[in-house]
Scaffold this active site. Structure first.
Site, PDB file in Angstrom:
ATOM      1  N   HIS A 120      18.276  36.422  48.166  1.00 36.42           N
ATOM      2  CA  HIS A 120      18.414  35.363  49.172  1.00 36.42           C
ATOM      3  C   HIS A 120      18.868  35.957  50.514  1.00 36.42           C
ATOM      4  O   HIS A 120      19.693  36.875  50.551  1.00 36.42           O
ATOM      5  CB  HIS A 120      19.460  34.356  48.673  1.00 36.42           C
ATOM      6  CG  HIS A 120      19.579  33.125  49.510  1.00 36.42           C
ATOM      7  ND1 HIS A 120      20.540  32.976  50.478  1.00 36.42           N
ATOM      8  CD2 HIS A 120      18.857  31.981  49.518  1.00 36.42           C
ATOM      9  CE1 HIS A 120      20.421  31.789  51.045  1.00 36.42           C
ATOM     10  NE2 HIS A 120      19.402  31.157  50.490  1.00 36.42           N
ATOM     11  N   SER A 323      12.871  29.531  33.742  1.00 33.82           N
ATOM     12  CA  SER A 323      12.903  29.156  35.155  1.00 33.82           C
ATOM     13  C   SER A 323      12.139  27.848  35.388  1.00 33.82           C
ATOM     14  O   SER A 323      11.112  27.606  34.745  1.00 33.82           O
ATOM     15  CB  SER A 323      12.273  30.263  36.003  1.00 33.82           C
ATOM     16  OG  SER A 323      12.101  29.800  37.325  1.00 33.82           O
TER      17      SER A 323
HETATM   18  C1  LIG Z   1      20.059  28.686  47.483  1.00 38.47           C
HETATM   19  C2  LIG Z   1      20.426  30.071  47.166  1.00 38.47           C
HETATM   20  C3  LIG Z   1      21.550  30.675  47.737  1.00 38.47           C
HETATM   21  C4  LIG Z   1      22.365  30.017  48.816  1.00 38.47           C
HETATM   22  O1  LIG Z   1      23.031  28.939  48.338  1.00 38.47           O
HETATM   23  P1  LIG Z   1      23.573  27.807  49.341  1.00 38.47           P
HETATM   24  O2  LIG Z   1      24.249  26.888  48.389  1.00 38.47           O
HETATM   25  O3  LIG Z   1      22.375  27.235  50.019  1.00 38.47           O
HETATM   26  O4  LIG Z   1      24.514  28.460  50.271  1.00 38.47           O
HETATM   27  C5  LIG Z   1      21.893  31.945  47.341  1.00 38.47           C
HETATM   28  N1  LIG Z   1      21.157  32.596  46.433  1.00 38.47           N
HETATM   29  C6  LIG Z   1      20.069  32.057  45.858  1.00 38.47           C
HETATM   30  C7  LIG Z   1      19.307  32.846  44.843  1.00 38.47           C
HETATM   31  C8  LIG Z   1      19.663  30.782  46.221  1.00 38.47           C
HETATM   32  O5  LIG Z   1      18.559  30.268  45.672  1.00 38.47           O
END
Ligand SMILES: *Cc1c(COP(=O)(O)O)cnc(C)c1O
Length: 381
Positions: A120, A323
């Site tokens: 991410h 998933s």
């Molecule tokens: C959505 C997501 C995040 C970030 O999460 P938030 O709650 O939007 O801050 C981090 N890692 C992964 C793999 C995600 O899908």
């Protein structure tokens, strides 16, 4: 509250817009099947969970007792003794990742942060903010980290204290990095368990894996040092939130004394949301294990349905094991815009979140994609 007539009208319009789009979501992992109306009356109070819920606070309006229950629940699901764990309710997955990286950097000031290309985007911000050395690792085709490339890079960097940012469900394809392979490989490089750190970014899949029959390795029992989950994804929440959970012995090394709230504060933000704590608590308490499992299994079944429907129509769609993210070739802009899809390079995905009680919305999207991609192959033929 008194609003002018024009402001009232504007708010009414926004209300109608929200109602219309309540279940729009098929390209993003936010579940919308929640009902927290029993808690609305708490919006009359300025609840603030400033600081650590385990320390006494002079700010009377806090929901610390509920936060304790929430953290006890996640400790059990992520297989760490509650007394050996430390964690709190965050503003979302990103804050959890940030806390974990901060903790790891405090433990290993010279350590490099290793993460795969499919990680991410928040990790880039975090590495910058924390001024951590970082190293991007290749992925396999399914989005999983390429462990061989990871080990090669650790070795080439003469790394003494690698900090591994592992994906437990990547954003784009729900891929789960192989924690067991990573640990075995690092051990073979002669790096002992107390010389490296593994964080599990389980934003979405952290609340799927506890409810499947054959989960991939992802918990403290499997060897992780910390984990974060988003509350507004699999669980569902009107306000973004999440949890982070780490090993207590590690957290105790980074605590700071703050006099004026008479509390030791290890959390990232100052004031913290006390309402989302109540939301998470209610979500946990209002369903039995079996009900939660059925909800997750329903989502997984819908994902499999989508894969099979695409494939039956000659479209190369796929998903990773356990998933709810279904990957397919990116359709034309008109289609991904119409269905609010997230796309990356030549891939798009749909996520079968729990508010899709039947296949109606999924079928509409698949129909559009089939028609669109058929047109494309004819044009290129
Ligand atoms: C959505 C997501 C995040 C970030 O999460 P938030 O709650 O939007 O801050 C981090 N890692 C992964 C793999 C995600 O899908």
């Amino acid at each position: 509250m008194i609003l002018s007539a024009s402001d009232c009208e504007r708010i009414e319009k926004f209300w109608a817009y929200c109602q219309k789009h309540q279940y729009f979501n098929i390209g993003y992992p936010e579940s919308a099947d929640f009902d927290y109306s029993a808690l609305y009356r708490f919006f009359n109070f300025s609840i603030n969970n400033c600081g650590d819920w385990q320390e006494p606070s002079n700010y009377a309006l806090n929901s610390f007792d509920f936060e304790k229950d929430v953290m006890r629940y996640f400790a059990e699901y992520f297989r760490i003794a509650f007394d050996d764990s430390w964690g709190y309710v965050t503003n979302g997955g990103t804050e959890g990742n940030m806390f974990a990286c901060y903790l790891a950097r405090e433990l290993f000031a010279q350590g490099t942060l290793y993460y795969s290309k499919a990680t991410h985007y928040s990790v880039i911000k975090i590495a910058k903010l924390l001024q951590m050395k970082s190293c991007v690792v290749d992925c396999l085709e399914n989005g999983e980290i390429d462990v061989a490339d990871l080990l090669r890079k650790i070795q080439n960097n003469h790394e003494k204290n690698p900090i591994i940012f592992a994906n437990i469900g990547t954003t784009m394809s729900g891929a789960i990095d192989n924690i067991t392979q990573i640990q075995t490989g690092i051990a073979q490089l002669g790096i002992t368990r107390d010389q490296y750190y593994i964080h599990a970014d389980a934003a979405l899949s952290g609340m799927i894996l506890p409810f499947v029959d054959q989960p991939q390795a992802f918990s403290f029992a499997d060897g992780i040092d910390s984990i974060c989950v988003s509350g507004h994804k699999m669980i569902g929440s009107p306000i973004p939130c999440g949890i982070v959970l780490a090993k207590r012995e590690n957290v105790e090394r980074i605590s700071v004394n703050v006099d004026y709230i008479s509390a030791r504060d290890q959390t990232i933000s100052g004031s913290r949301n006390g309402h989302t704590v109540l939301l998470m608590w209610a979500a946990i308490r209002s369903q039995t294990f079996l009900q939660k499992k059925q909800r997750v299994q329903h989502c997984l079944k819908m994902a499999q349905y989508a894969v099979e429907r695409f494939q039956a129509n000659g479209i190369n769609a796929w998903r990773n094991p356990n998933s709810i993210t279904v990957v397919f070739p990116c359709p034309s802009e008109a289609v991904w815009k119409k269905h609010y899809l997230a796309t990356s390079e030549n891939m798009a995905h749909l996520i079968t979140t729990a508010h899709h009680k039947d296949t109606q919305k999924i079928d509409l999207l698949i129909d559009d994609v089939i028609e669109d991609l058929r047109g494309k192959t004819q044009r290129t033929a």
